[in-house]
Write a protein that holds these residues in place. Structure first.
Motif, short mmCIF file in Angstrom:
data_model
loop_
_atom_site.label_atom_id
_atom_site.label_comp_id
_atom_site.label_asym_id
_atom_site.label_seq_id
_atom_site.Cartn_x
_atom_site.Cartn_y
_atom_site.Cartn_z
N VAL A 118 -7.57 -5.14 23.58
CA VAL A 118 -8.19 -4.64 22.37
C VAL A 118 -9.69 -4.76 22.50
O VAL A 118 -10.21 -5.83 22.80
N ARG A 119 -10.38 -3.64 22.28
CA ARG A 119 -11.84 -3.67 22.31
C ARG A 119 -12.34 -4.09 20.94
O ARG A 119 -12.05 -3.44 19.94
N THR A 120 -13.15 -5.12 20.92
CA THR A 120 -13.59 -5.69 19.65
C THR A 120 -14.86 -5.06 19.14
O THR A 120 -15.27 -5.34 18.03
N THR A 121 -15.52 -4.25 19.92
CA THR A 121 -16.76 -3.63 19.48
C THR A 121 -16.44 -2.58 18.46
O THR A 121 -15.52 -1.80 18.62
N GLY A 122 -17.21 -2.49 17.41
CA GLY A 122 -16.98 -1.51 16.36
C GLY A 122 -18.07 -0.50 16.24
O GLY A 122 -18.19 0.15 15.22
N THR A 123 -18.94 -0.39 17.24
CA THR A 123 -20.06 0.52 17.15
C THR A 123 -19.80 1.85 17.79
O THR A 123 -20.52 2.81 17.55
N GLY A 124 -18.81 1.98 18.64
CA GLY A 124 -18.55 3.23 19.34
C GLY A 124 -17.14 3.67 19.12
O GLY A 124 -16.27 2.91 18.73
N LEU A 264 1.17 7.55 19.68
CA LEU A 264 0.48 8.75 20.15
C LEU A 264 -1.03 8.54 20.19
O LEU A 264 -1.70 8.96 21.14
N LEU A 265 -1.59 7.88 19.18
CA LEU A 265 -3.03 7.67 19.13
C LEU A 265 -3.48 6.68 20.21
O LEU A 265 -4.53 6.89 20.83
N TYR A 266 -2.71 5.63 20.43
CA TYR A 266 -3.15 4.60 21.37
C TYR A 266 -2.82 4.98 22.82
O TYR A 266 -3.70 4.97 23.68
N ASP A 267 -1.57 5.31 23.08
CA ASP A 267 -1.16 5.60 24.45
C ASP A 267 -1.33 7.06 24.83
O ASP A 267 -1.33 7.38 26.02
N GLY A 268 -1.44 7.96 23.86
CA GLY A 268 -1.59 9.37 24.17
C GLY A 268 -3.02 9.85 24.11
O GLY A 268 -3.58 10.35 25.09
N VAL A 269 -3.66 9.68 22.94
CA VAL A 269 -5.04 10.15 22.77
C VAL A 269 -6.02 9.24 23.46
O VAL A 269 -6.98 9.68 24.07
N GLY A 270 -5.80 7.92 23.38
CA GLY A 270 -6.68 6.98 24.05
C GLY A 270 -7.57 6.18 23.13
O GLY A 270 -8.58 5.65 23.58
N LEU A 271 -7.24 6.09 21.85
CA LEU A 271 -8.04 5.26 20.94
C LEU A 271 -7.75 3.79 21.20
O LEU A 271 -6.67 3.43 21.68
N ASP A 272 -8.72 2.95 20.83
CA ASP A 272 -8.46 1.52 20.92
C ASP A 272 -7.72 1.08 19.66
O ASP A 272 -7.49 1.85 18.73
N LEU A 273 -7.36 -0.18 19.61
CA LEU A 273 -6.51 -0.66 18.52
C LEU A 273 -7.20 -0.64 17.16
O LEU A 273 -6.58 -0.21 16.17
N PRO A 274 -8.47 -1.06 17.02
CA PRO A 274 -9.11 -0.95 15.69
C PRO A 274 -9.24 0.48 15.21
O PRO A 274 -9.06 0.76 14.02
N GLU A 275 -9.57 1.41 16.10
CA GLU A 275 -9.67 2.81 15.69
C GLU A 275 -8.31 3.37 15.30
O GLU A 275 -8.20 4.15 14.35
N GLU A 281 -4.58 3.94 8.62
CA GLU A 281 -4.72 3.19 7.36
C GLU A 281 -3.87 1.93 7.37
O GLU A 281 -3.07 1.69 6.46
N ALA A 282 -4.01 1.16 8.40
CA ALA A 282 -3.29 -0.10 8.54
C ALA A 282 -4.23 -1.15 9.11
O ALA A 282 -5.30 -0.83 9.65
#
Length: 419
Positions: A118-124, A264-275, A281-282
């Protein structure tokens, strides 16, 4: 037909970043603005937009936080996130940085971290890591920012929207197909999302992640529970050609919608866990729990396929690239959006005129004074019934007959007769 917002606001992800930079919780922001915590969560995820006084109070709070960050930050100009993602992708291709690796263009060229950490940075943000999306974002910013002196004019809003649609629509259609398992619904969802984006283009153009804005709108429309009531969606869609794709799609559709979207968002699109948590909305722990349960379900039903992030990312890309899906045309999307907005505007005007006419007719025909209602009748006892003349006797009948037969006028009535 476009509509401009009253008070400018940063993008939903920038709102979340500013709040986290100030070390404020969603409940703290809700208390300052005067709303509930769920409302602030919807604002940060992009599902809803504040209006009126709440919008002004929310914008003022974010501006104060941004000013405080500017004072403590020596850098006056912050590099956009898409430029950093683009450089990291180029470095990965050149072999300079092993942290991110490019994948196939099946999922629109989004990148994935090599480790499921999990990437903890919230700026990018990590949604626009590919070159095409970065180019689209640059075109959008060039279309909305004023051009400097002695320079050529940037692209028009229509050109920037066409670039966004041309770049993101093919991959977004494939992603929506993995989310719903229906080809027509995927194409319809993406088209409706871009129509909504063109209607709110002043807001989407200044967003830090226009592709993420359209993706969230497409996902929300595709996952609407009202689609199950449509006659065309009562029959299952045609399955994929190969048996492996059919089995994987069946397992994917058996997952709950929330787990399927998170996967789909995490393993498919490539978003990190916070995004991923913000877009669904969780909370971050809830998104991580959904992701783990989805992977466990896939590994349990398909043990021959490894449920690792890299394997799932590759498998999702292969499944969506095998389908022939037609992305929407940018010109037709803009025309359809304008026609839809014009239609609903005229319908609203006609409905308002109908209400005004009905109100005027009611005021014209309504009584001007109060008329008390008549009380219902009641039976009164002790009053004798009305009596009329009785039946004629035989002698009375003979007399009546004689009188009718005699002359009623003439000299005979005046001359007395002897009997």
């Amino acid at each position: 037909m476009t509509q401009s917002p009253a008070t400018p606001l940063p993008s939903p992800k920038e709102r979340r970043r500013l709040r986290e930079a100030k070390s404020l919780s969603q409940a703290d922001v809700a208390t300052r603005v005067g709303v509930t915590r769920e409302t602030v969560r919807s604002w940060e995820s992009g599902r809803s937009t504040p209006r009126g006084r709440r919008r002004a109070a929310y914008a003022k709070l974010l501006a104060e936080i941004a000013n405080e960050r500017t004072v403590h930050d020596k850098r006056s100009v912050r590099r956009p996130s898409w430029a950093k993602d683009l450089e990291s992708t180029v470095d990965a291709k050149d072999g300079k940085s092993p942290a991110r690796i490019p994948v196939g263009a099946a999922m629109n060229g989004h990148v994935r971290p090599t480790e499921p950490s999990v990437r903890t940075t919230g700026t990018g943000t990590g949604t626009d890591a590919d070159t095409d999306t970065a180019t689209t974002t640059a075109a959008v910013q060039a279309a909305t920012e004023p051009a400097p002196a002695l320079s050529t004019a940037g692209p028009t809003p229509a050109e920037a929207f066409d670039a966004l649609c041309t770049t993101c629509a093919p991959g977004l259609v494939r992603q929506t197909y993995l989310l719903t398992g229906r080809r027509i619904l995927a194409q319809e969802s993406v088209e409706r999302a871009f129509q909504l984006a063109w209607q709110r283009w002043p807001e989407v153009a200044v967003d830090r992640d226009p592709a993420g804005w359209v993706r969230a709108a497409a996902y929300e429309y595709a996952m609407s529970p009202w689609h199950r009531l449509r006659p065309t969606h009562r029959q299952p869609d045609a399955p994929p050609a190969t048996a492996a794709d059919r089995a994987f799609l069946t397992v994917l559709m058996s997952l709950p919608p929330a787990q399927r979207r998170t996967l789909l968002l995490y393993d498919g699109v490539g978003l990190d866990l916070p995004e991923t948590a913000a877009e669904t909305e969780a909370s971050t722990p809830a998104a991580a729990n959904r992701l783990l349960r989805a992977r466990e379900a896939i590994a349990e039903r398909l043990p021959e396929q490894a449920a690792t992030p890299e394997a799932l990312h590759q498998r999702l890309g292969e499944l969506c690239s095998a389908e022939k899906l037609q992305p929407p045309n940018a010109g037709r999307v803009r025309t359809g959006s304008e026609h839809r907005a014009r239609f609903w505007t005229r319908a609203a005007i006609a409905f308002t005129a109908l209400i005004v006419g009905a109100t005027a007719l009611t005021l014209r025909t309504a009584p001007t004074h109060y008329e008390p209602p008549q009380s219902p009748g009641k039976a009164i006892s002790g009053v004798p019934p009305r009596m009329g003349p009785g039946h004629l006797t035989y002698q009375d009948q003979i007399l009546h007959k004689k009188l009718r037969e005699d002359l009623s006028s003439g000299p005979e009535k005046l001359t007395p007769q002897a009997r």
